[in-house]
Design a protein around this motif. Sequence first.
Motif, PDB file in Angstrom:
ATOM      1  N   GLU A   1       3.359  16.875   2.190  1.00  0.00           N
ATOM      2  CA  GLU A   1       4.504  16.528   3.033  1.00  0.00           C
ATOM      3  C   GLU A   1       4.079  15.629   4.192  1.00  0.00           C
ATOM      4  O   GLU A   1       4.760  14.659   4.531  1.00  0.00           O
ATOM      5  CB  GLU A   1       5.154  17.800   3.571  1.00  0.00           C
ATOM      6  N   GLY A   2       2.943  15.946   4.812  1.00  0.00           N
ATOM      7  CA  GLY A   2       2.454  15.115   5.921  1.00  0.00           C
ATOM      8  C   GLY A   2       2.126  13.708   5.476  1.00  0.00           C
ATOM      9  O   GLY A   2       2.440  12.733   6.171  1.00  0.00           O
ATOM     10  N   LEU A   3       1.490  13.600   4.292  1.00  0.00           N
ATOM     11  CA  LEU A   3       1.142  12.272   3.789  1.00  0.00           C
ATOM     12  C   LEU A   3       2.394  11.476   3.429  1.00  0.00           C
ATOM     13  O   LEU A   3       2.459  10.257   3.663  1.00  0.00           O
ATOM     14  CB  LEU A   3       0.218  12.407   2.576  1.00  0.00           C
ATOM     15  N   LEU A   4       3.398  12.153   2.871  1.00  0.00           N
ATOM     16  CA  LEU A   4       4.657  11.465   2.559  1.00  0.00           C
ATOM     17  C   LEU A   4       5.331  10.945   3.831  1.00  0.00           C
ATOM     18  O   LEU A   4       5.933   9.861   3.830  1.00  0.00           O
ATOM     19  CB  LEU A   4       5.600  12.414   1.816  1.00  0.00           C
ATOM     20  N   GLU A   5       5.239  11.710   4.907  1.00  0.00           N
ATOM     21  CA  GLU A   5       5.805  11.250   6.182  1.00  0.00           C
ATOM     22  C   GLU A   5       5.114   9.970   6.641  1.00  0.00           C
ATOM     23  O   GLU A   5       5.761   9.034   7.118  1.00  0.00           O
ATOM     24  CB  GLU A   5       5.645  12.338   7.250  1.00  0.00           C
ATOM     25  N   ILE A   6       3.779   9.935   6.508  1.00  0.00           N
ATOM     26  CA  ILE A   6       3.033   8.733   6.900  1.00  0.00           C
ATOM     27  C   ILE A   6       3.454   7.548   6.047  1.00  0.00           C
ATOM     28  O   ILE A   6       3.660   6.428   6.548  1.00  0.00           O
ATOM     29  CB  ILE A   6       1.519   8.984   6.763  1.00  0.00           C
ATOM     30  N   ILE A   7       3.621   7.778   4.733  1.00  0.00           N
ATOM     31  CA  ILE A   7       4.043   6.700   3.829  1.00  0.00           C
ATOM     32  C   ILE A   7       5.426   6.191   4.228  1.00  0.00           C
ATOM     33  O   ILE A   7       5.680   4.975   4.270  1.00  0.00           O
ATOM     34  CB  ILE A   7       4.045   7.195   2.372  1.00  0.00           C
ATOM     35  N   ASN A   8       6.335   7.110   4.544  1.00  0.00           N
ATOM     36  CA  ASN A   8       7.684   6.703   4.959  1.00  0.00           C
ATOM     37  C   ASN A   8       7.639   5.905   6.258  1.00  0.00           C
ATOM     38  O   ASN A   8       8.377   4.925   6.431  1.00  0.00           O
ATOM     39  CB  ASN A   8       8.571   7.939   5.129  1.00  0.00           C
ATOM     40  N   ASP A   9       6.774   6.338   7.183  1.00  0.00           N
ATOM     41  CA  ASP A   9       6.633   5.595   8.440  1.00  0.00           C
ATOM     42  C   ASP A   9       6.136   4.186   8.178  1.00  0.00           C
ATOM     43  O   ASP A   9       6.593   3.220   8.802  1.00  0.00           O
ATOM     44  CB  ASP A   9       5.663   6.321   9.379  1.00  0.00           C
ATOM     45  N   MET A  10       5.180   4.039   7.258  1.00  0.00           N
ATOM     46  CA  MET A  10       4.660   2.710   6.911  1.00  0.00           C
ATOM     47  C   MET A  10       5.764   1.825   6.336  1.00  0.00           C
ATOM     48  O   MET A  10       5.880   0.644   6.672  1.00  0.00           O
ATOM     49  CB  MET A  10       3.511   2.842   5.917  1.00  0.00           C
ATOM     50  N   LEU A  11       6.570   2.412   5.468  1.00  0.00           N
ATOM     51  CA  LEU A  11       7.683   1.648   4.883  1.00  0.00           C
ATOM     52  C   LEU A  11       8.678   1.231   5.963  1.00  0.00           C
ATOM     53  O   LEU A  11       9.188   0.110   5.953  1.00  0.00           O
ATOM     54  CB  LEU A  11       8.395   2.490   3.818  1.00  0.00           C
ATOM     55  N   ASP A  12       8.950   2.150   6.901  1.00  0.00           N
ATOM     56  CA  ASP A  12       9.901   1.823   7.968  1.00  0.00           C
ATOM     57  C   ASP A  12       9.392   0.674   8.826  1.00  0.00           C
ATOM     58  O   ASP A  12      10.156  -0.210   9.217  1.00  0.00           O
ATOM     59  CB  ASP A  12      10.143   3.059   8.841  1.00  0.00           C
ATOM     60  N   ILE A  13       8.085   0.669   9.152  1.00  0.00           N
ATOM     61  CA  ILE A  13       7.522  -0.409   9.959  1.00  0.00           C
ATOM     62  C   ILE A  13       7.728  -1.748   9.277  1.00  0.00           C
ATOM     63  O   ILE A  13       8.174  -2.725   9.883  1.00  0.00           O
ATOM     64  CB  ILE A  13       6.021  -0.149  10.222  1.00  0.00           C
ATOM     65  N   SER A  14       7.403  -1.826   7.990  1.00  0.00           N
ATOM     66  CA  SER A  14       7.543  -3.101   7.276  1.00  0.00           C
ATOM     67  C   SER A  14       9.006  -3.514   7.172  1.00  0.00           C
ATOM     68  O   SER A  14       9.337  -4.695   7.261  1.00  0.00           O
ATOM     69  CB  SER A  14       6.918  -2.990   5.875  1.00  0.00           C
ATOM     70  N   LYS A  15       9.913  -2.536   7.003  1.00  0.00           N
ATOM     71  CA  LYS A  15      11.339  -2.869   6.935  1.00  0.00           C
ATOM     72  C   LYS A  15      11.860  -3.386   8.273  1.00  0.00           C
ATOM     73  O   LYS A  15      12.618  -4.348   8.329  1.00  0.00           O
ATOM     74  CB  LYS A  15      12.142  -1.631   6.512  1.00  0.00           C
ATOM     75  N   ILE A  16      11.449  -2.716   9.351  1.00  0.00           N
ATOM     76  CA  ILE A  16      11.915  -3.126  10.679  1.00  0.00           C
ATOM     77  C   ILE A  16      11.433  -4.533  10.998  1.00  0.00           C
ATOM     78  O   ILE A  16      12.191  -5.372  11.498  1.00  0.00           O
ATOM     79  CB  ILE A  16      11.423  -2.128  11.746  1.00  0.00           C
ATOM     80  N   GLU A  17      10.154  -4.815  10.719  1.00  0.00           N
ATOM     81  CA  GLU A  17       9.606  -6.139  11.020  1.00  0.00           C
ATOM     82  C   GLU A  17      10.253  -7.215  10.161  1.00  0.00           C
ATOM     83  O   GLU A  17      10.334  -8.371  10.561  1.00  0.00           O
ATOM     84  CB  GLU A  17       8.088  -6.130  10.812  1.00  0.00           C
ATOM     85  N   ALA A  18      10.690  -6.838   8.968  1.00  0.00           N
ATOM     86  CA  ALA A  18      11.366  -7.807   8.085  1.00  0.00           C
ATOM     87  C   ALA A  18      12.854  -7.898   8.404  1.00  0.00           C
ATOM     88  O   ALA A  18      13.567  -8.697   7.803  1.00  0.00           O
ATOM     89  CB  ALA A  18      11.164  -7.408   6.627  1.00  0.00           C
ATOM     90  N   GLY A  19      13.341  -7.075   9.359  1.00  0.00           N
ATOM     91  CA  GLY A  19      14.756  -7.113   9.727  1.00  0.00           C
ATOM     92  C   GLY A  19      15.663  -6.527   8.667  1.00  0.00           C
ATOM     93  O   GLY A  19      16.832  -6.908   8.560  1.00  0.00           O
TER      94      GLY A  19
ATOM     95  N   MET B   1       0.822  -1.209   0.000  1.00  0.00           N
ATOM     96  CA  MET B   1       0.000   0.000   0.000  1.00  0.00           C
ATOM     97  C   MET B   1       0.855   1.257   0.000  1.00  0.00           C
ATOM     98  O   MET B   1       0.513   2.254  -0.662  1.00  0.00           O
ATOM     99  CB  MET B   1      -0.924  -0.009   1.213  1.00  0.00           C
ATOM    100  N   SER B   2       1.967   1.250   0.737  1.00  0.00           N
ATOM    101  CA  SER B   2       2.818   2.443   0.772  1.00  0.00           C
ATOM    102  C   SER B   2       3.387   2.740  -0.608  1.00  0.00           C
ATOM    103  O   SER B   2       3.466   3.905  -1.022  1.00  0.00           O
ATOM    104  CB  SER B   2       3.945   2.268   1.794  1.00  0.00           C
ATOM    105  N   HIS B   3       3.770   1.683  -1.328  1.00  0.00           N
ATOM    106  CA  HIS B   3       4.280   1.890  -2.688  1.00  0.00           C
ATOM    107  C   HIS B   3       3.162   2.320  -3.634  1.00  0.00           C
ATOM    108  O   HIS B   3       3.357   3.186  -4.500  1.00  0.00           O
ATOM    109  CB  HIS B   3       4.939   0.607  -3.197  1.00  0.00           C
ATOM    110  N   GLU B   4       1.985   1.719  -3.480  1.00  0.00           N
ATOM    111  CA  GLU B   4       0.859   2.066  -4.351  1.00  0.00           C
ATOM    112  C   GLU B   4       0.413   3.511  -4.120  1.00  0.00           C
ATOM    113  O   GLU B   4       0.047   4.221  -5.068  1.00  0.00           O
ATOM    114  CB  GLU B   4      -0.314   1.115  -4.102  1.00  0.00           C
TER     115      GLU B   4
END
Length: 327
Positions: A212-230, A173-176
């Motif tokens: 800018e605010g929406l991009l921050e949310i998208i980046n946060d979503m990407l970070d969550i998935s990256k962290i959980e994937a290690g 979803m973050s990429h889409e």
Amino acid sequence: MERELEVVSEELREANVRIERDVENKLNQLTRYYAQTLDLQKGLLLCFRMEEDGGYIHTLCRGQLSQNMGFRPERVEGNRLDKILRGPVLRRMTRLYNAAWAGKIRTLEGGSKRRGVKFLAVFHPRLEDGKVIEVIVSAMEVTDLKNTESELRAAKLRAESADKAKSYFLAVMSHEIRTPMNSVIGFTSLLRTSELTEEQEQFVKMIETSDEGLLEIINDMLDISKIEAGRMELSLEAVDAKMLAHEVAALMTSRADEKDVMLEVSILNDIPAEVHIDRARLRQISINLMGNAIKFTAEGTVTLEMSYGPGSELHFKVIDTGIGIPE
């Protein structure tokens, strides 16, 4: 003298009878207590000995577990193994008794699928002159425990599956969302280059702030998935840290203006022209902290403070005159 001996002997016999009766009563009480304990714990106490022909006879069988497994204790106690079981079950249990007699097995997890019973047994060989004369088996039913373990294991697998699905959904979803967002940002930039009224410029500014605010949310979503994937990794690059601080402050200006809060950038000492840091991460953290500070500051100032310390460390601080954070 003979009469006195007879009296003393009679007294001794009576005393012996009383002692035997007391011992027998206490032994019976202890036996009943132990049997009740076994029943309450759904346990089993089983003893068996090897006979001359290599077969096994049970010298003791007590406890509710025997009943739960489908064998009345009185049917087991005093009877040979081959009188109780037949066929493949007898052969399997004979191999187990042989292993226990030889000291090759100490514990066993078993049960009856047909009756839905599971137990844990411990084997205690009893020795005399270095030879095994009897094996004592103490067992306890663990059906509820094993069922709970299975349920927890299944729940863990479901949770892990749901977590993977969530991470996959966030990443996709973050990429889409990023694709149409790039179009919105691009057209907003083009719109700013056109002739606009003062009110329209204000609208475009608000759109850019929302982007800018929406991009921050998208980046946060990407970070969550990256962290959980290690897979979260830092990307070090040469960065003008002072310029980065002013860029962050500029991005937050519109939010601060809406609340009539003053933004400041404070450089405490000399900072090298280039510092090796992860620019995107530091920018993201600074924006998050400053956004939080502006949100909880009703009036006054929000300051982004920067200093360069020993050990080549770059220090960022966000200071505000708002309600503060508990110690």
